[in-house]
Design a protein around this motif. Structure first.
Motif, PDB file in Angstrom:
ATOM      1  N   ALA A 121      -7.075   8.855   5.704  1.00  0.00           N
ATOM      2  CA  ALA A 121      -7.650   8.591   4.705  1.00  0.00           C
ATOM      3  C   ALA A 121      -6.916   8.593   3.341  1.00  0.00           C
ATOM      4  O   ALA A 121      -7.058   7.723   2.456  1.00  0.00           O
ATOM      5  CB  ALA A 121      -8.823   9.424   4.623  1.00  0.00           C
ATOM      6  N   PRO A 122      -6.172   9.734   3.007  1.00  0.00           N
ATOM      7  CA  PRO A 122      -5.391   9.659   1.768  1.00  0.00           C
ATOM      8  C   PRO A 122      -4.419   8.661   1.733  1.00  0.00           C
ATOM      9  O   PRO A 122      -4.219   7.862   0.675  1.00  0.00           O
ATOM     10  CB  PRO A 122      -4.742  11.085   1.698  1.00  0.00           C
ATOM     11  CG  PRO A 122      -5.596  11.922   2.648  1.00  0.00           C
ATOM     12  CD  PRO A 122      -6.186  10.876   3.768  1.00  0.00           C
ATOM     13  N   VAL A 123      -3.669   8.162   2.727  1.00  0.00           N
ATOM     14  CA  VAL A 123      -2.765   7.218   2.668  1.00  0.00           C
ATOM     15  C   VAL A 123      -3.355   5.894   2.595  1.00  0.00           C
ATOM     16  O   VAL A 123      -2.835   4.992   1.398  1.00  0.00           O
ATOM     17  CB  VAL A 123      -2.036   7.329   3.889  1.00  0.00           C
ATOM     18  CG1 VAL A 123      -0.806   5.964   3.984  1.00  0.00           C
ATOM     19  CG2 VAL A 123      -1.015   8.562   3.940  1.00  0.00           C
ATOM     20  N   ALA A 124      -4.557   5.776   3.078  1.00  0.00           N
ATOM     21  CA  ALA A 124      -5.079   4.299   2.746  1.00  0.00           C
ATOM     22  C   ALA A 124      -5.645   4.289   1.284  1.00  0.00           C
ATOM     23  O   ALA A 124      -5.567   3.082   0.741  1.00  0.00           O
ATOM     24  CB  ALA A 124      -6.356   4.211   3.684  1.00  0.00           C
ATOM     25  N   ALA A 125      -6.031   5.384   0.864  1.00  0.00           N
ATOM     26  CA  ALA A 125      -6.774   5.520  -0.552  1.00  0.00           C
ATOM     27  C   ALA A 125      -5.224   5.115  -1.722  1.00  0.00           C
ATOM     28  O   ALA A 125      -5.478   4.417  -2.522  1.00  0.00           O
ATOM     29  CB  ALA A 125      -7.226   6.726  -1.017  1.00  0.00           C
ATOM     30  N   VAL A 126      -4.201   5.818  -1.282  1.00  0.00           N
ATOM     31  CA  VAL A 126      -3.161   5.658  -2.216  1.00  0.00           C
ATOM     32  C   VAL A 126      -2.499   4.284  -2.222  1.00  0.00           C
ATOM     33  O   VAL A 126      -2.314   3.234  -3.290  1.00  0.00           O
ATOM     34  CB  VAL A 126      -1.900   6.602  -1.797  1.00  0.00           C
ATOM     35  CG1 VAL A 126      -0.587   6.346  -2.460  1.00  0.00           C
ATOM     36  CG2 VAL A 126      -2.376   7.776  -2.161  1.00  0.00           C
ATOM     37  N   LEU A 127      -2.663   3.562  -0.759  1.00  0.00           N
ATOM     38  CA  LEU A 127      -2.368   2.357  -0.672  1.00  0.00           C
ATOM     39  C   LEU A 127      -3.268   1.164  -1.497  1.00  0.00           C
ATOM     40  O   LEU A 127      -2.987   0.321  -2.036  1.00  0.00           O
ATOM     41  CB  LEU A 127      -2.165   1.812   0.697  1.00  0.00           C
ATOM     42  CG  LEU A 127      -0.912   2.347   1.577  1.00  0.00           C
ATOM     43  CD1 LEU A 127      -0.805   1.994   2.871  1.00  0.00           C
ATOM     44  CD2 LEU A 127       0.554   1.905   0.737  1.00  0.00           C
ATOM     45  N   GLY A 128      -4.446   1.364  -1.276  1.00  0.00           N
ATOM     46  CA  GLY A 128      -5.307   0.857  -1.995  1.00  0.00           C
ATOM     47  C   GLY A 128      -5.409   0.686  -3.523  1.00  0.00           C
ATOM     48  O   GLY A 128      -5.836  -0.314  -4.032  1.00  0.00           O
ATOM     49  N   VAL A 129      -4.745   1.740  -4.065  1.00  0.00           N
ATOM     50  CA  VAL A 129      -4.618   1.790  -5.404  1.00  0.00           C
ATOM     51  C   VAL A 129      -3.276   1.040  -5.933  1.00  0.00           C
ATOM     52  O   VAL A 129      -3.031   0.379  -6.668  1.00  0.00           O
ATOM     53  CB  VAL A 129      -4.711   3.280  -5.955  1.00  0.00           C
ATOM     54  CG1 VAL A 129      -3.951   3.354  -7.463  1.00  0.00           C
ATOM     55  CG2 VAL A 129      -6.202   3.778  -5.737  1.00  0.00           C
ATOM     56  N   LEU A 130      -2.298   1.641  -5.072  1.00  0.00           N
ATOM     57  CA  LEU A 130      -0.800   1.336  -5.411  1.00  0.00           C
ATOM     58  C   LEU A 130      -0.615  -0.627  -5.127  1.00  0.00           C
ATOM     59  O   LEU A 130       0.031  -1.138  -6.035  1.00  0.00           O
ATOM     60  CB  LEU A 130       0.331   1.594  -4.557  1.00  0.00           C
ATOM     61  CG  LEU A 130       0.404   3.161  -5.190  1.00  0.00           C
ATOM     62  CD1 LEU A 130       1.436   3.761  -3.702  1.00  0.00           C
ATOM     63  CD2 LEU A 130       1.217   3.202  -6.435  1.00  0.00           C
ATOM     64  N   LEU A 131      -1.252  -0.966  -4.108  1.00  0.00           N
ATOM     65  CA  LEU A 131      -1.135  -2.255  -3.964  1.00  0.00           C
ATOM     66  C   LEU A 131      -1.625  -3.541  -5.101  1.00  0.00           C
ATOM     67  O   LEU A 131      -0.770  -4.259  -5.542  1.00  0.00           O
ATOM     68  CB  LEU A 131      -1.421  -2.937  -2.598  1.00  0.00           C
ATOM     69  CG  LEU A 131      -0.903  -2.297  -1.498  1.00  0.00           C
ATOM     70  CD1 LEU A 131      -1.320  -2.663  -0.080  1.00  0.00           C
ATOM     71  CD2 LEU A 131       0.493  -2.686  -1.428  1.00  0.00           C
ATOM     72  N   PRO A 132      -2.692  -3.058  -5.621  1.00  0.00           N
ATOM     73  CA  PRO A 132      -3.068  -3.847  -6.732  1.00  0.00           C
ATOM     74  C   PRO A 132      -2.326  -3.598  -7.839  1.00  0.00           C
ATOM     75  O   PRO A 132      -2.009  -4.614  -8.593  1.00  0.00           O
ATOM     76  CB  PRO A 132      -4.559  -3.573  -6.752  1.00  0.00           C
ATOM     77  CG  PRO A 132      -5.251  -3.019  -5.617  1.00  0.00           C
ATOM     78  CD  PRO A 132      -3.826  -2.385  -5.017  1.00  0.00           C
ATOM     79  N   VAL A 133      -1.779  -2.361  -8.052  1.00  0.00           N
ATOM     80  CA  VAL A 133      -1.044  -2.255  -9.182  1.00  0.00           C
ATOM     81  C   VAL A 133       0.331  -2.893  -9.100  1.00  0.00           C
ATOM     82  O   VAL A 133       0.706  -3.463 -10.225  1.00  0.00           O
ATOM     83  CB  VAL A 133      -0.711  -0.785  -9.353  1.00  0.00           C
ATOM     84  CG1 VAL A 133       0.513  -0.337 -10.301  1.00  0.00           C
ATOM     85  CG2 VAL A 133      -2.168  -0.095  -9.670  1.00  0.00           C
ATOM     86  N   ILE A 134       0.987  -2.858  -8.164  1.00  0.00           N
ATOM     87  CA  ILE A 134       2.223  -3.639  -7.559  1.00  0.00           C
ATOM     88  C   ILE A 134       1.979  -5.227  -8.017  1.00  0.00           C
ATOM     89  O   ILE A 134       2.899  -5.717  -8.778  1.00  0.00           O
ATOM     90  CB  ILE A 134       2.774  -3.533  -6.302  1.00  0.00           C
ATOM     91  CG1 ILE A 134       3.192  -1.860  -6.208  1.00  0.00           C
ATOM     92  CG2 ILE A 134       3.800  -4.173  -5.979  1.00  0.00           C
ATOM     93  CD1 ILE A 134       3.297  -1.526  -4.552  1.00  0.00           C
ATOM     94  N   LEU A 135       0.848  -5.488  -7.521  1.00  0.00           N
ATOM     95  CA  LEU A 135       0.572  -7.064  -7.606  1.00  0.00           C
ATOM     96  C   LEU A 135       0.531  -7.258  -9.201  1.00  0.00           C
ATOM     97  O   LEU A 135       1.156  -8.126  -9.650  1.00  0.00           O
ATOM     98  CB  LEU A 135      -0.504  -7.321  -6.843  1.00  0.00           C
ATOM     99  CG  LEU A 135      -1.137  -8.944  -7.065  1.00  0.00           C
ATOM    100  CD1 LEU A 135       0.025  -9.868  -6.313  1.00  0.00           C
ATOM    101  CD2 LEU A 135      -2.359  -8.955  -6.079  1.00  0.00           C
ATOM    102  N   ALA A 136      -0.406  -6.610  -9.813  1.00  0.00           N
ATOM    103  CA  ALA A 136      -0.638  -6.709 -11.210  1.00  0.00           C
ATOM    104  C   ALA A 136       0.929  -6.459 -12.117  1.00  0.00           C
ATOM    105  O   ALA A 136       1.043  -7.360 -12.919  1.00  0.00           O
ATOM    106  CB  ALA A 136      -1.514  -5.703 -11.913  1.00  0.00           C
ATOM    107  N   SER A 137       1.745  -5.826 -11.697  1.00  0.00           N
ATOM    108  CA  SER A 137       2.879  -5.555 -12.193  1.00  0.00           C
ATOM    109  C   SER A 137       3.627  -6.815 -12.191  1.00  0.00           C
ATOM    110  O   SER A 137       4.611  -6.978 -13.190  1.00  0.00           O
ATOM    111  CB  SER A 137       3.401  -4.216 -11.928  1.00  0.00           C
ATOM    112  OG  SER A 137       4.956  -4.025 -12.297  1.00  0.00           O
ATOM    113  N   ALA A 138       3.728  -7.111 -11.015  1.00  0.00           N
ATOM    114  CA  ALA A 138       4.692  -8.437 -10.709  1.00  0.00           C
ATOM    115  C   ALA A 138       4.269  -9.513 -11.260  1.00  0.00           C
ATOM    116  O   ALA A 138       5.050 -10.348 -11.924  1.00  0.00           O
ATOM    117  CB  ALA A 138       4.790  -8.365  -9.062  1.00  0.00           C
ATOM    118  N   LEU A 139       2.897  -9.911 -11.286  1.00  0.00           N
ATOM    119  CA  LEU A 139       2.548 -11.034 -11.963  1.00  0.00           C
ATOM    120  C   LEU A 139       2.556 -11.059 -13.708  1.00  0.00           C
ATOM    121  O   LEU A 139       2.876 -12.143 -14.114  1.00  0.00           O
ATOM    122  CB  LEU A 139       0.766 -11.091 -11.694  1.00  0.00           C
ATOM    123  CG  LEU A 139       0.709 -11.442 -10.204  1.00  0.00           C
ATOM    124  CD1 LEU A 139      -0.799 -11.642  -9.848  1.00  0.00           C
ATOM    125  CD2 LEU A 139       1.398 -12.805  -9.922  1.00  0.00           C
TER     126      LEU A 139
END
Length: 144
Positions: free
Chosen positions: A41-59
């Motif tokens: 659960a914590p890993v999924a939560a961190v991934l759920g937050v990090l992936l959109p941040v990575i995507l927004a940063s890349a865009l």
């Protein structure tokens, strides 16, 4: 051709998100007890937050021309992570983590004779001791 976000990066992020979502769904379907979800659960939560941040940063970054080498880097990282997952059950969590982190630091540009292995060793000790205190059962380790 210029692109803001290479298709290989998007595919890798999609694969990571899909697999972590499936693992979380599978774990919750099996049991909602704390022992079952303590890591998932914590890993999924961190991934759920990090992936959109990575995507927004890349865009937000300007378009780049040199995206050809990114595919090989992504594939190498994916192959390394696959080897790490396989090594967990054969050489233990500690050795597999140490080697994977060391290789990741070197792949990311870490230079020097002693800095990458020192970072990998410190990271491994913290991770093994931290996860070891969370798990209600012993982890397979070779050194610790």
């Amino acid at each position: 051709m210029t692109t803001r976000f290479p298709a290989t990066h998007a595919a890798l992020l999609g694969i990571v998100l899909a697999i972590s979502g499936f693992i979380l769904w599978s774990a919750v379907s099996a049991s909602t007890s704390l022992n079952n979800l303590v890591v998932v659960a914590p890993v999924a939560a961190v991934l759920g937050v990090l992936l959109p941040v990575i995507l927004a940063s890349a865009l937000r970054k300007p378009a780049r021309e040199d995206v050809g080498s990114g595919a090989w880097g992504d594939l190498l990282l994916l192959a390394g992570f696959s080897a790490f997952c396989l090594a967990l059950t054969h050489v233990g969590f500690d050795v597999a983590t140490f080697v994977f982190v060391w290789a990741g630091v070197v792949m990311s540009g870490g230079r020097g004779l002693w800095q990458p292995p020192l970072y990998a060793a410190v990271f491994t000790v913290v991770l093994v001791k931290g996860f070891g205190s969370l798990f209600p059962y012993p982890m397979l380790t070779l050194v610790f």
